[in-house]
Design an enzyme around this catalytic site. Structure first.
Site, PDB file in Angstrom:
ATOM      1  N   ASP A 120       0.835  -1.449  -0.014  1.00 18.75           N
ATOM      2  CA  ASP A 120       0.035  -0.193  -0.008  1.00 18.75           C
ATOM      3  C   ASP A 120       0.795   1.117   0.071  1.00 18.75           C
ATOM      4  O   ASP A 120       2.106   1.209   0.402  1.00 18.75           O
ATOM      5  CB  ASP A 120      -1.010  -0.081   1.346  1.00 18.75           C
ATOM      6  N   GLU A 149       0.218  -1.345   5.789  1.00 17.23           N
ATOM      7  CA  GLU A 149       1.287  -0.784   6.715  1.00 17.23           C
ATOM      8  C   GLU A 149       1.068   0.866   6.905  1.00 17.23           C
ATOM      9  O   GLU A 149       1.535   1.125   7.964  1.00 17.23           O
ATOM     10  CB  GLU A 149       2.589  -0.944   5.888  1.00 17.23           C
TER      11      GLU A 149
END
Length: 406
Positions: free
Chosen positions: A82, A175
């Site tokens: 991400d 994350e």
């Protein structure tokens, strides 16, 4: 060393929007991360020679490169798919060859990378820089890490004469919003230690993170007509201001560095009747971390006592802890990476991370996971850039770690 496919691999990854979504309750929080894992990374992992490539319900994509020599450790490398909470749709990277130290125009926008504002640019004279076009972030955090890990595996498979130990690769979600490692499967990953490849400039080697908590505060007011408000109105926004005013002014992100902790007001919204504030709390020291949380509670208790009612409602949630406590028990993973960097004439920069990584949570699951540099600078926004030469050195370090013999 020069790796021909590193740049194209990285550019391919950056063009996929994998922005995570804190408001989502799914894992991963966005379908784009699932698609990125299953349609791009998984086929590529198989094609370059990784075995037992599988996608887990926790959003992690995992693969293995078996050892071809006798090595004492099974080692993992982890990066996140991400990107941060900034526009990631339509990423159009610019490539600046042989950077000459001048101002870099970011696409057709009015934004520029100016060495006067970003003196870190001066560290990259003569290098190849990848920047944004000014409309999005770049996604070097952490698609640099993914590209570097994949390139290292690709190189080792194509050079079977290079002996290495067993390697496990893991690419995970979310994350950037602090959830990625919550469901990490240490047993499935099955290594002796691991590294997140999620750091910044050349040489970063980090095994200390903040301990982190979030504070959510509701302020309950009482709204009456301001013309007759004396001794009756309770302004919730004023309560929020009063609360914030009692926190140490010097303990803010913009006034701290190194091992200094802070309180950070993320958002404040509301009306006279009700207001809500969101904070994060950060510190490296365990006792100081607890003291910071206690101090916020004492402010709330004092205000409620003065008001004669529970008008300040505080909830604090721990997010992650300083992984130093775990890694200090066995510094093998840090010493190994440090030695490899030194052998490659890279000066290790061992400093605390003023933030967190997936390795923070994973380390507390029993798997020591320090952080290696991936190359990104000015991350999480339109001014993000990365040096191709630094990315190549990151690949060198990954290969060096898995090939190292005492």
């Amino acid at each position: 060393m020069t790796y021909d496919n590193l740049l194209n691999r990285f550019l391919t990854y950056t063009r996929v929007n994998t922005r995570s979504d804190e408001s989502s309750e799914t894992t991963p929080t966005t379908q784009s991360q699932v698609d990125f894992a299953l349609t791009i990374l998984k086929p590529e992992m198989k094609s370059i020679g990784l075995q037992n490539v599988h996608y887990l319900e926790n959003g992690y994509l995992v693969g293995t490169l078996p050892a071809n020599g006798n090595f004492p450790y099974k080692i993992g490398f982890i990066a996140h798919m991400d990107t941060a909470d900034f526009n990631a749709e339509g990423v159009n990277p610019q490539i600046i060859d042989n950077y000459n130290g001048e101002i870099i125009q970011l696409g057709q926008t009015d934004f520029v990378l100016d060495p006067k504002e970003f003196p870190n640019l001066n560290n990259y004279l003569g290098q190849t820089l990848i920047t944004t076009d000014g409309t999005t972030l770049l996604g070097s955090d952490d698609k640099s890490g993914i590209a570097e890990i994949m390139t290292a595996i690709d190189y080792l498979v194509k050079h079977p004469e290079i002996e290495h130990g067993e390697i496990r690769v893991g690419f995970g979600p979310d994350e950037e919003i602090g959830r990625g490692a919550d469901q990490f499967d240490v047993e499935d990953f099955d290594v002796d230690f691991a590294y997140t490849v999620d750091g910044g400039p050349l040489g970063e080697l980090q095994y200390e993170t903040f301990s982190a908590a979030a504070a959510e505060i509701d302020f309950m007011g009482r709204n009456v007509h301001p013309g007759t408000a004396k001794n009756q109105m309770v302004n919730a926004l004023q309560l929020a201001m009063d609360f914030h005013g009692q926190l140490p002014q010097e303990d803010r992100p913009e006034k701290t560095e190194g091992y200094q902790g802070f309180y950070h007001l993320l958002s404040l919204e509301g009306t006279v009747d009700a207001a809500h504030a969101s904070y994060i709390i950060r510190d490296f020291d365990d006792e100081a971390f607890v003291s910071r949380k206690d101090f916020m509670q004492k402010i709330a208790d004092k205000m409620n006592a003065h008001l004669g009612a529970e008008r300040v409602q505080l909830q604090i949630y721990d997010q992650y802890y300083n992984m130093r406590k775990i890694i200090k028990k066995d510094m093998t993973c840090v010493k190994l990476a440090k030695k490899v960097m030194e052998n490659l004439a890279i000066e290790p920069i061992i400093e605390p991370i003023r933030g967190g990584t997936d390795g923070s949570k994973i380390s507390f699951m029993g798997l020591p996971t320090p952080n290696l540099f991936a190359g990104g600078e000015n991350m999480h926004g339109r001014f993000e850039f990365v040096s191709l030469e630094t990315m190549q050195r990151a690949v060198d370090v990954i290969i060096g770690i898995v090939c190292f013999k005492q």
